[in-house]
Design a protein around this motif. Structure first.
Motif, PDB file in Angstrom:
ATOM      1  N   GLU A  32       1.015  -1.170   0.038  1.00 36.89           N
ATOM      2  CA  GLU A  32      -0.072   0.057  -0.037  1.00 36.89           C
ATOM      3  C   GLU A  32       0.754   1.154   0.071  1.00 36.89           C
ATOM      4  OE1 GLU A  32      -3.390   0.289   0.039  1.00 36.89           O
ATOM      5  OE2 GLU A  32      -3.858  -1.740   0.445  1.00 36.89           O
ATOM      6  N   ASP A 103       3.704   0.172   2.725  1.00 36.77           N
ATOM      7  CA  ASP A 103       3.179  -0.551   3.822  1.00 36.77           C
ATOM      8  C   ASP A 103       2.902  -2.091   3.244  1.00 36.77           C
ATOM      9  OD1 ASP A 103       2.847  -1.655   6.499  1.00 36.77           O
ATOM     10  OD2 ASP A 103       0.567  -1.407   6.408  1.00 36.77           O
ATOM     11  N   GLY A 104       3.675  -3.093   3.742  1.00 36.56           N
ATOM     12  CA  GLY A 104       3.332  -4.256   3.283  1.00 36.56           C
ATOM     13  C   GLY A 104       4.286  -4.940   2.400  1.00 36.56           C
ATOM     14  N   LYS A 403      -4.882  -3.692  14.372  1.00 31.44           N
ATOM     15  CA  LYS A 403      -4.705  -3.540  12.880  1.00 31.44           C
ATOM     16  C   LYS A 403      -5.271  -4.228  11.992  1.00 31.44           C
ATOM     17  CE  LYS A 403      -0.809  -2.935   9.561  1.00 31.44           C
ATOM     18  NZ  LYS A 403       0.518  -3.226   9.566  1.00 31.44           N
ATOM     19  N   TYR A 404      -6.163  -3.436  11.029  1.00 37.32           N
ATOM     20  CA  TYR A 404      -7.330  -4.290  10.133  1.00 37.32           C
ATOM     21  C   TYR A 404      -6.575  -4.108   8.757  1.00 37.32           C
ATOM     22  CZ  TYR A 404     -10.539  -3.454  13.834  1.00 37.32           C
ATOM     23  OH  TYR A 404     -11.204  -3.663  15.083  1.00 37.32           O
ATOM     24  N   ARG A 405      -6.741  -5.151   7.838  1.00 36.01           N
ATOM     25  CA  ARG A 405      -6.312  -4.906   6.495  1.00 36.01           C
ATOM     26  C   ARG A 405      -7.642  -5.620   5.691  1.00 36.01           C
ATOM     27  NH1 ARG A 405      -1.604  -4.022   3.594  1.00 36.01           N
ATOM     28  NH2 ARG A 405      -0.309  -3.966   5.621  1.00 36.01           N
ATOM     29  N   GLN A 407      -8.845  -6.411   1.562  1.00 38.46           N
ATOM     30  CA  GLN A 407      -8.551  -6.427   0.070  1.00 38.46           C
ATOM     31  C   GLN A 407      -9.319  -6.034  -0.788  1.00 38.46           C
ATOM     32  OE1 GLN A 407      -5.189  -7.126  -0.813  1.00 38.46           O
ATOM     33  NE2 GLN A 407      -4.537  -7.464   1.249  1.00 38.46           N
ATOM     34  N   GLU A 433     -14.137   0.394   5.767  1.00 42.90           N
ATOM     35  CA  GLU A 433     -13.343   0.611   4.766  1.00 42.90           C
ATOM     36  C   GLU A 433     -14.044   0.302   3.539  1.00 42.90           C
ATOM     37  OE1 GLU A 433     -10.187   2.164   2.638  1.00 42.90           O
ATOM     38  OE2 GLU A 433     -10.144   1.816   4.774  1.00 42.90           O
ATOM     39  N   ARG A 436     -10.054  -1.760  -0.848  1.00 45.18           N
ATOM     40  CA  ARG A 436      -8.822  -1.968  -0.389  1.00 45.18           C
ATOM     41  C   ARG A 436      -8.226  -1.166   0.591  1.00 45.18           C
ATOM     42  NH1 ARG A 436      -3.435  -4.316  -3.741  1.00 45.18           N
ATOM     43  NH2 ARG A 436      -2.227  -4.430  -1.724  1.00 45.18           N
ATOM     44  N   ARG A 438      -6.484  -0.308   4.726  1.00 46.51           N
ATOM     45  CA  ARG A 438      -6.002  -0.688   6.198  1.00 46.51           C
ATOM     46  C   ARG A 438      -6.155   0.450   7.091  1.00 46.51           C
ATOM     47  NH1 ARG A 438      -2.342   1.918   3.340  1.00 46.51           N
ATOM     48  NH2 ARG A 438      -0.287   1.781   4.354  1.00 46.51           N
ATOM     49  N   TRP A 458      -9.361 -10.375   4.262  1.00 49.64           N
ATOM     50  CA  TRP A 458      -8.999  -9.699   5.463  1.00 49.64           C
ATOM     51  C   TRP A 458      -7.951 -10.016   6.301  1.00 49.64           C
ATOM     52  CZ3 TRP A 458     -10.286 -12.045   9.864  1.00 49.64           C
ATOM     53  CH2 TRP A 458     -11.161 -12.992   9.793  1.00 49.64           C
TER      54      TRP A 458
END
Length: 475
Positions: A32, A103-104, A403-405, A407, A433, A436, A438, A458
């Motif tokens: 991201e 990030d990631g 921490k949420y993510r 896709q 959200e 996509r 986070r 997720w």
């Protein structure tokens, strides 16, 4: 020439600009990317926290620099846009540094990264710098807009950092002490005087022999509105007798890593107790299964006390599925699960008042199967988890940050959210959200249920309360 190479510079008119950090959208699991700007004084340092413009602080209080949002264009091109008005920049600000962090992953995994500045009034391109040598960097100083005599110029920098945005900001004297009483003072930036002398010395030569880059169309600096698909028309109910339950399939709580192909044959053996939720949170009962097609009402012959009940849902084929409870008069009452995922295997939950007969309506186009089971069989959220589509988790620990993510769906769109449910059926939103993205949020002390509504993949990662601090993304 407005396209320049690393180290090159261009004069600017001083008119208001829109500056984009542009790249090609990656697939699932790609890094991201976020844009940021630092406002630096003549000593080569920021003056405090307010001189950083980034995802948690999108606007500078006194200098007309702000983040205006994320946009998507044709051909998979995406951009984060900044607005910069040199005429409003405070006299104490000598440079505006534009950076990007990811990030990631690292910027070596980001395709087609470049910075582009255009006139805010005419849209004419003022400067463009293409990054071609990124490797393991997690932050890049793309370029800087700096004062020269009575005007402004732009320099393409392309300096990478392996320490992310915090490390880049620290190189400009930016330090953060998280917690109560943390001051906003910053330290001197090593080597700043030499860089300032270089910037304010003799007039730098404009780049005229820069390598020609193909023109790349950047998206307009507006947030794209994504149309919401219209739910499919549901055919008239077709009565299908419920078969005898056949307990043989992987439990729905064990889903991870992507969608599971649905065969609508059986939901499998119900798991045993998987969490430490108190008994009064939901009743114990033998699981029951029902199979059908299209829109049908299910009436389990269960006489249960007050509490939560889990509903596993498996739906074959494409199209939306909508599962709700019904009132005595068969009107829609409490939502259980709703999803457009093809070949869905999801988990929903509802709160039973202990008196109203349990009635559940399943509304979809193809075959489906549902299973009712106790909340004691829910997977416990006590470590990092990944999943796909709707799910429900149990939490019984202390207050934490999460921490949420998400896709998103196959087009990186669709709504995703997490809500927190406590005893008695009360609930409050924790995070949401579109597409996509986070972020982070706090989770109160348990017991709680975490209801995940996701259009695709997720992940949830618990962290100690208060651990996020200044750099943790807030929504």
């Amino acid at each position: 020439m407005t396209q320049i190479i690393k180290g090159g510079n261009l004069p600017l008119s001083g008119e208001p600009m829109r500056v984009a950090v542009v790249r090609r959208a990656g697939g699932a699991g790609a890094p991201e990317v976020d844009a940021a700007a630092l406002l630096v004084d003549a000593g080569g340092k920021v003056r405090g926290r307010g001189d950083l413009v980034f995802y948690n602080q999108p606007e500078h209080a006194g200098s007309g620099v702000r983040l205006t949002g994320h946009a998507q264009g044709e051909g998979g091109v995406v951009a984060d846009w900044l607005e910069i008005d040199p005429g409003r920049v405070e006299p104490a600000v000598d440079r505006i540094v534009v950076a990007a962090s990811c990030d990631g992953g690292a910027f070596g995994e980001v395709e087609g990264l470049y910075l582009r500045a255009v006139s805010a009034t005419t849209g004419e391109q003022l400067a463009q710098y293409v990054v071609e040598d990124a490797t393991t960097e997690t932050a890049i100083l793309l370029g800087e807009f700096y004062r020269r005599n009575d005007g402004w110029k732009f320099r393409a920098v392309g300096q990478g950092y392996a320490s992310g945005l915090p490390g880049l900001a620290a190189d400009f004297g930016f330090s953060v002490e998280d917690g109560p009483g943390a001051d906003e003072e910053v330290a001197e930036r090593p080597g700043a005087a030499e860089e300032v002398a270089d910037a304010q010395g003799g007039a730098a030569e404009e780049v005229s022999g820069a390598a020609a880059f193909p023109a790349v169309s950047a998206p307009a600096p507006t947030v794209v509105e994504i149309p919401v698909p219209v739910p499919p028309t549901v055919p008239a109910p077709v009565p299908v007798p419920a078969p005898t339950p056949a307990p043989v399939l992987v439990p729905a709580v064990a889903k991870a890593g992507g969608p599971v192909s649905a065969s609508v044959a059986s939901l499998g053996a119900a798991p045993g107790r998987c969490n430490a939720l108190p008994r009064e949170f939901g009743p114990e009962f033998p699981y029951v299964e029902y199979m059908g097609r299209g829109k049908e009402d299910v009436e389990p012959e269960l006489s249960l006390p007050r509490g939560f009940l889990v509903v596993d849902v498996m739906k074959k084929g494409a199209g939306e599925v909508d599962v709700v409870t019904l009132t005595i008069r068969r009107r829609r009452w409490r939502p259980v699960l709703r999803s457009r995922i093809a070949n869905l295997r999801g988990v929903g939950v509802f709160h039973h008042d202990g008196t109203t007969p349990i009635r559940i309506r399943v509304d979809t186009q193809g075959q489906w199967m549902i299973r009712l089971r106790p909340v004691s069989t829910l997977l416990s959220f006590d470590g990092p988890l990944e999943g796909f589509g709707p799910d429900v988790l149990a939490y019984t620990g202390e207050k934490i940050d999460v921490k949420y993510r998400f896709q998103g769906d196959e087009d990186k769109s669709g709504a995703s959210a997490v809500s927190v449910h406590r005893r008695g059926g009360h609930q409050e939103p924790a995070f949401n959200e579109w597409g996509r993205g986070r972020g982070t949020g706090s989770l109160p002390r348990g017991p709680r249920l975490l209801v995940v509504e996701a259009a695709g993949g997720w992940s949830l990662e618990p962290r100690p309360a208060g651990s996020g601090g200044f750099w943790t993304r807030r929504r």
